[in-house]
Write an enzyme that holds these catalytic residues in place. Structure first.
Site, PDB file in Angstrom:
ATOM      1  N   ILE A 171      -2.889  -7.614  -7.777  1.00 49.35           N
ATOM      2  CA  ILE A 171      -3.666  -7.358  -6.553  1.00 49.35           C
ATOM      3  C   ILE A 171      -3.903  -5.859  -6.436  1.00 49.35           C
ATOM      4  CG2 ILE A 171      -3.754  -7.630  -4.056  1.00 49.35           C
ATOM      5  CD1 ILE A 171      -1.728  -9.946  -4.376  1.00 49.35           C
ATOM      6  N   ARG A 172      -5.122  -5.463  -6.611  1.00 49.20           N
ATOM      7  CA  ARG A 172      -5.478  -4.026  -6.612  1.00 49.20           C
ATOM      8  C   ARG A 172      -4.385  -3.235  -7.356  1.00 49.20           C
ATOM      9  NH1 ARG A 172      -6.979  -0.216  -2.714  1.00 49.20           N
ATOM     10  NH2 ARG A 172      -5.674  -1.081  -1.111  1.00 49.20           N
ATOM     11  N   HIS A 194       2.790  -8.955  -9.043  1.00 46.42           N
ATOM     12  CA  HIS A 194       3.580  -9.456  -7.903  1.00 46.42           C
ATOM     13  C   HIS A 194       4.382 -10.710  -8.281  1.00 46.42           C
ATOM     14  CE1 HIS A 194       2.036  -7.138  -4.365  1.00 46.42           C
ATOM     15  NE2 HIS A 194       1.084  -6.837  -5.243  1.00 46.42           N
ATOM     16  N   CYS A 250       4.374  -3.268  -8.262  1.00 49.55           N
ATOM     17  CA  CYS A 250       3.061  -2.751  -7.876  1.00 49.55           C
ATOM     18  C   CYS A 250       3.164  -1.420  -7.112  1.00 49.55           C
ATOM     19  CB  CYS A 250       2.319  -3.836  -7.105  1.00 49.55           C
ATOM     20  SG  CYS A 250       0.549  -3.690  -7.322  1.00 49.55           S
ATOM     21  N   GLU A 304       0.859  -1.183   0.000  1.00 49.20           N
ATOM     22  CA  GLU A 304       0.000   0.000   0.000  1.00 49.20           C
ATOM     23  C   GLU A 304       0.890   1.227   0.000  1.00 49.20           C
ATOM     24  OE1 GLU A 304      -2.831   2.073  -0.734  1.00 49.20           O
ATOM     25  OE2 GLU A 304      -3.363  -0.032  -0.426  1.00 49.20           O
ATOM     26  N   SER A 305       0.939   1.927  -1.129  1.00 45.95           N
ATOM     27  CA  SER A 305       1.929   3.001  -1.273  1.00 45.95           C
ATOM     28  C   SER A 305       1.713   4.136  -0.267  1.00 45.95           C
ATOM     29  CB  SER A 305       1.939   3.530  -2.712  1.00 45.95           C
ATOM     30  OG  SER A 305       0.640   3.890  -3.115  1.00 45.95           O
ATOM     31  N   GLU A 340       6.877 -11.964  -6.856  1.00 40.50           N
ATOM     32  CA  GLU A 340       7.372 -12.668  -5.665  1.00 40.50           C
ATOM     33  C   GLU A 340       6.362 -13.669  -5.113  1.00 40.50           C
ATOM     34  OE1 GLU A 340       6.133  -9.725  -5.788  1.00 40.50           O
ATOM     35  OE2 GLU A 340       4.832  -9.446  -4.039  1.00 40.50           O
TER      36      GLU A 340
HETATM   37  N1  GLN Z   1      -3.282  -0.366  -4.586  1.00 43.76           N
HETATM   38  C1  GLN Z   1      -1.968  -0.222  -4.010  1.00 43.76           C
HETATM   39  C2  GLN Z   1      -1.542   1.228  -3.974  1.00 43.76           C
HETATM   40  O1  GLN Z   1      -2.155   2.040  -4.604  1.00 43.76           O
HETATM   41  C3  GLN Z   1      -0.942  -1.045  -4.759  1.00 43.76           C
HETATM   42  C4  GLN Z   1      -1.349  -2.498  -4.733  1.00 43.76           C
HETATM   43  C5  GLN Z   1      -0.229  -3.464  -4.638  1.00 43.76           C
HETATM   44  O2  GLN Z   1       0.931  -3.096  -4.439  1.00 43.76           O
HETATM   45  N2  GLN Z   1      -0.566  -4.716  -4.734  1.00 43.76           N
HETATM   46  O3  GLN Z   1      -0.592   1.530  -3.316  1.00 43.76           O
END
Ligand code: GLN
Length: 247
Positions: A192-193, A226, A115, A83-84, A228
Site C-alpha cells: 500500500i503506497r 503489510h 512499510c 504514514e511515516s 498484518e
Molecule cells: N507511504 C507511506 C509513507 O511514506 C508508507 C505507506 C505504508 O506504510 N503503507 O510513510
C-alpha cells in the site's frame, strides 16, 4: 509441528486439534511486545500478534506504546505501516520514537517493522539501507502479489479459522488477503503506497520476483508490505521467537 530455535528452545504446535502448547526448556513466561500506537495499522498488528502467540502456544502481553516512559522491559517491538510523516508528528510531544530508537540500539531489541515502520528504521540509521517512499506510485497503484521468503520460519499446514472481533472502541481489524489458508510457501504480499529499498547492506530475506522487499539486520526485520493484513502470521511468529530466545 516442532520448531527448534537457535537457542535450543523447543516450541511444539498441535494446531490440528485446535490446541497449541509450548515446551519451553526454561519454564513458562509471558512475552511483552510493544506496539507503536501513534498512527497506522496498529489493531491489525495486535490481532496478528495474538494469532501468532496462539500458534506458538505462548502467553503474550501487548504494550500499547505512546510515551517514551513505556519502552523499557520489552521483549520485542512492532513498528506498523501507515504514514511515516504523521507518525513522526504524533511522536513529537511524548518523544516515543527517540526512546525507542535508543532502546533498539542499546539492547538489540527484536523489531518487526512494516512499510512506514521500515522507513522510520532506515531514516534513523537502525538499518544499513536506504529506502524510497511511495516508490510504486500513488495509493491507486497499491497491489497484492505472492512473495518468496528466505528465512527459517516454518509454514503452518493447518490454521484455525479466526474471526476478528471488535475492540473496546468498536474497531475491527481489516483483512485484505484471505486466501492464504492454510499457509503456502509463498507469502501473500499486500503493498500500500509502499516504499522500495534502493540499496542495502543487510541480508535480503523476502522477494517480489527479483526485487528485495524484506531485509534482516541483527534482530531487525524490515518489510515494505503489510503482513498484518493477511491471515499468515509467520513474520509475527518470527518476532515472538526472536523475543523468546532472549529470555
Ligand atoms: N507511504 C507511506 C509513507 O511514506 C508508507 C505507506 C505504508 O506504510 N503503507 O510513510
Amino acid at each position: 509441528m516442532t520448531l527448534i530455535s537457535a537457542s535450543g528452545r523447543v516450541w511444539t504446535m498441535n494446531l490440528c486439534e485446535g490446541e497449541a502448547e509450548e515446551q519451553n526448556l526454561s519454564g513458562s513466561f509471558m512475552l511483552r511486545i510493544g506496539l507503536a500506537m501513534l498512527q497506522g495499522a496498529r489493531y491489525e498488528h495486535a490481532e496478528a500478534l495474538r494469532g501468532a502467540a496462539k500458534e506458538l502456544g505462548i502467553s503474550l502481553e501487548i504494550v500499547d506504546l505512546r510515551r517514551s516512559d513505556q519502552v523499557s522491559r520489552l521483549d520485542g517491538v512492532v513498528l506498523p505501516g501507515g504514514e511515516s510523516t504523521a507518525m513522526k508528528l504524533a511522536s513529537s510531544s511524548e518523544m516515543l520514537y527517540e526512546a525507542l530508537w535508543s532502546e533498539i540500539e542499546q539492547t538489540d531489541l527484536p523489531v518487526l517493522a512494516t512499510c512506514a515502520g521500515a522507513i522510520l528504521l532506515c531514516e534513523n540509521n537502525l538499518l544499513s539501507a536506504s529506502i524510497d517512499r511511495n516508490s510504486y506510485g500513488r495509493q491507486i497503484d497499491s497491489f497484492q502479489a505472492p512473495l518468496q521468503v528466505d528465512m527459517e520460519i516454518s509454514v503452518l499446514d493447518s490454521l484455525e479459522a479466526t474471526e476478528h472481533s471488535r475492540d473496546e472502541y468498536g474497531h475491527k481489524p481489516l483483512m485484505v488477503w484471505h486466501e492464504a489458508e492454510p499457509e503456502s510457501e509463498d507469502f501473500p504480499g499486500v503493498f500500500i503506497r509502499a516504499p522500495r529499498f534502493i540499496s542495502f547492506e543487510c541480508k535480503a530475506v523476502v522477494f517480489l520476483k527479483d526485487e528485495t522487499v524484506g531485509v534482516l539486520e541483527k534482530n531487525r526485520l524490515a518489510l515494505t508490505f503489510h503482513p498484518e493484513l493477511t491471515r499468515d502470521h509467520r513474520f509475527h511468529r518470527w518476532l515472538l521467537q526472536r523475543a523468546g530466545e532472549r529470555r
